[in-house]
Design an enzyme around this catalytic site. Structure first.
Site, short mmCIF file in Angstrom:
data_model
loop_
_atom_site.label_atom_id
_atom_site.label_comp_id
_atom_site.label_asym_id
_atom_site.label_seq_id
_atom_site.Cartn_x
_atom_site.Cartn_y
_atom_site.Cartn_z
N ASP A 404 0.90 -1.12 -0.13
CA ASP A 404 0.01 -0.20 -0.06
C ASP A 404 0.89 1.03 0.17
OD1 ASP A 404 -2.08 1.59 0.24
OD2 ASP A 404 -2.69 1.38 2.34
N ASN A 412 -2.56 12.83 -2.96
CA ASN A 412 -3.75 13.29 -3.72
C ASN A 412 -4.18 14.86 -3.28
OD1 ASN A 412 -3.87 11.44 -5.64
ND2 ASN A 412 -5.37 10.46 -4.59
N ASP A 421 -2.14 9.69 -9.86
CA ASP A 421 -2.31 8.73 -10.96
C ASP A 421 -0.66 8.16 -11.33
OD1 ASP A 421 -5.02 8.42 -10.61
OD2 ASP A 421 -5.54 9.60 -12.35
N GLU A 448 -4.98 2.40 -3.97
CA GLU A 448 -3.39 2.51 -3.71
C GLU A 448 -2.91 1.13 -3.57
OE1 GLU A 448 -5.08 3.99 0.30
OE2 GLU A 448 -5.66 4.20 -1.80
#
Length: 541
Positions: A404, A412, A421, A448
């Site tokens: 992760d 973000n 992304d 993620e």
């Protein structure tokens, strides 16, 4: 049934119908016409015989007339001169004129002079013994009419059919008065018939006496056809190779006195049947030739190209090879059909290629993550189940890594979703770079989170690979100012290794995933940017 057989059967049926029609035409049209011709000719021959007999009567009538209209005969009726008898009424006269009877009688029937002969023997007619002819006698019955000067015909006598002529005796210039009658008779015997046979060239026979006046031929036979021609009736009998023709000749009273019979050879029918046989053979031979020629033409022009089309279509159907082309160089309908088939196959090939490409893309989309390009969650689940069953059968270890991105939500929020992304893509690329075996699978587990499935891999190897991936992400040095553990993007890794047992719980795969996820949670609890996993493989129970 193939087209070739159908066409061949149709041709044979048409040929059979043609043969049947030919047979019916010959049997019911041509053959009866032959019979009609034979019957007509047979009747014509009978009429020739009748005319020949009539001519004999006419000749006799002329001879009798020459004697009757003669002054010497007129005088003889008065004087009965021996000189006249010696000069004219002798056996030589009867013989030269083929007479069997010669009579001079008065108007009342009294016989003045008479003579009969047959084979140099006299004939005993009853009226000679009585020296008188009754007025009802067939020789004189017509002379009851005073205007009658001559009468001739045939009568039946005890010696056989008799041709006769009765003439009134007159002067040489034909003047009268009537001075009596001159009667001449000639038996219708073999001597009379032979010249007639030579004249008519017909070998007829005389039927005498007639046992049945109603049936002029053998009364045991049935006449299939009959015809009435003036005074002559004739009937034809089909008798094998001949037609038996019979005719009755009437006497002065109109009753048959004798019959005339002959066998008419059926040359017309025989030759007609032979001709029909030749015609039938010609029809059969020409029909067979036509069948063979049609078969060859159909074989070359239609059947063989159609067979090529059929074989070509079957090969395409069986092999699924849509690159094949028939390329038939023809301008007719079959050529157009072949061209249409090639065009259709080409279109199918193009559509199949497009469809295959679309299917591959669809399959790829169904198992590939749209952002990172690695396997998606669906592919992960299917592949993990398959490798689980394989490890279960082969009793080899199966390792699972779940990782992760640390503090990705803050990443973000800080850098935006586009940068987020790009970060995920970079992590996925790092995972792909560090796996070496084709059986290893990198997948996006969700958001993620990522996962690595490592078939036939022990815990040590899995942990080593996990550390390489973690360090590889760290080495990317993707700035992450919001991270609480590193100035760069980092990952936390959870690891699990197991050897599945054959009789394990069917939900063990989920437990296996939960174990790796639990180790990931522990890595986060221990400060993130690290790998947590069991040192020894776990064995499912």
């Amino acid at each position: 049934m193939s087209i070739r057989r159908k066409v061949f059967v149709i041709i044979l049926v048409l040929f059979a119908l043609l043969g049947g029609a030919d047979f019916l035409i010959q049997r019911f049209i041509i053959f009866p016409s032959f019979l009609e011709l034979e019957y007509r000719e047979a009747g014509e021959n009978l009429r020739r015989i009748r005319y020949a007999i009539d001519r004999e009567v006419v000749h006799l009538d002329r001879l009798c007339h020459d004697w009757a209209v003669w002054d010497d005969s007129y005088v003889f009726m008065d004087k009965q001169s021996e000189e006249f008898i010696a000069s004219n009424l002798n056996e030589e006269t009867l013989s030269s004129d083929h007479l069997n009877l010669l009579l001079f009688c008065r108007l009342d029937g009294t016989i003045v002079w008479g003579a009969t002969v047959q084979n140099e023997q006299p004939l005993a007619f009853p009226f000679l013994q009585a020296k008188r002819l009754s007025s009802e006698h067939p020789f004189l019955v017509r002379f009851r009419n005073k205007d009658t000067k001559s009468f001739s015909g045939i009568v039946d006598s005890q010696f056989g059919p008799l041709l006769f002529s009765t003439q009134t005796i007159l002067h040489s210039d034909g003047s009268g008065p009537d001075h009596g009658y001159l009667i001449m008779g000639r038996l219708f015997d073999q001597a009379t018939m032979e010249p007639l046979k030579e004249q008519t060239r017909i070998p007829f026979e005389v039927l005498y006496p007639l046992t049945n006046t109603k049936t002029i031929c053998d009364p045991l036979e049935q006449a299939p056809s009959g015809q009435e021609e003036e005074r002559l009736s004739f009937f034809e009998f089909n008798n094998g190779k001949f037609i038996k023709s019979c005719a009755g000749y009437p006497d002065v009273n109109g009753q048959p006195v004798f019959g005339v019979q002959y066998l008419f050879p059926r040359e017309i029918t025989r030759k007609g049947i032979a001709s029909m046989g030749y015609a039938s053979a010609l029809v059969i031979v020409s029909g067979l030739i036509i069948v063979i020629i049609l078969n060859l033409i159909l074989q070359h022009v239609i059947l063989r190209p159609i067979q090529q089309l059929t074989n070509h279509a079957q090969v395409i159907e069986q092999d699924k090879d849509f690159t094949l082309r028939l390329d038939m160089q023809r301008t007719d309908e079959i050529g157009k059909l072949a061209h249409s088939l090639d065009t259709m196959v080409q279109t199918i090939n193009e559509r199949t290629s497009e469809l295959q490409l679309a299917n591959e893309q669809l399959i790829l989309l169904s198992v590939q993550d749209g952002l990172t390009g690695i396997a998606n969650r669906r592919m992960f689940d299917n592949y993990l189940n398959k490798e689980w069953r394989r490890a279960q059968r082969e009793q080899v270890p199966l390792s699972l890594i779940i990782l992760d991105v640390d503090f990705f939500k803050k990443f973000n929020d800080t850098y935006g979703h586009q940068q987020g992304d790009r970060c995920l893509i970079a992590v996925a690329d790092t995972m792909q770079k560090h796996i070496r075996r084709p059986a290893d699978l990198a997948a996006r587990y969700g958001g993620e989170e990522f996962a690595l499935i490592l078939p036939n891999t022990h815990a040590e190897g899995a942990e080593l690979l996990a550390e390489r991936v973690r360090q590889g992400v760290q080495d990317l040095q993707i700035a992450h100012s919001a991270s609480e553990v590193s100035p760069y993007v980092s990952i936390s890794v959870g690891l699990a290794t197991i050897v599945p047992q054959i009789y394990s719980d069917p939900h063990t795969v989920d437990t296996f995933v939960a174990l790796a996820d639990q180790h990931l949670y522990q890595a986060k609890q221990q400060g993130r940017n690290r790998t947590v996993g069991a040192g020894e493989p776990q064995v499912s129970s």
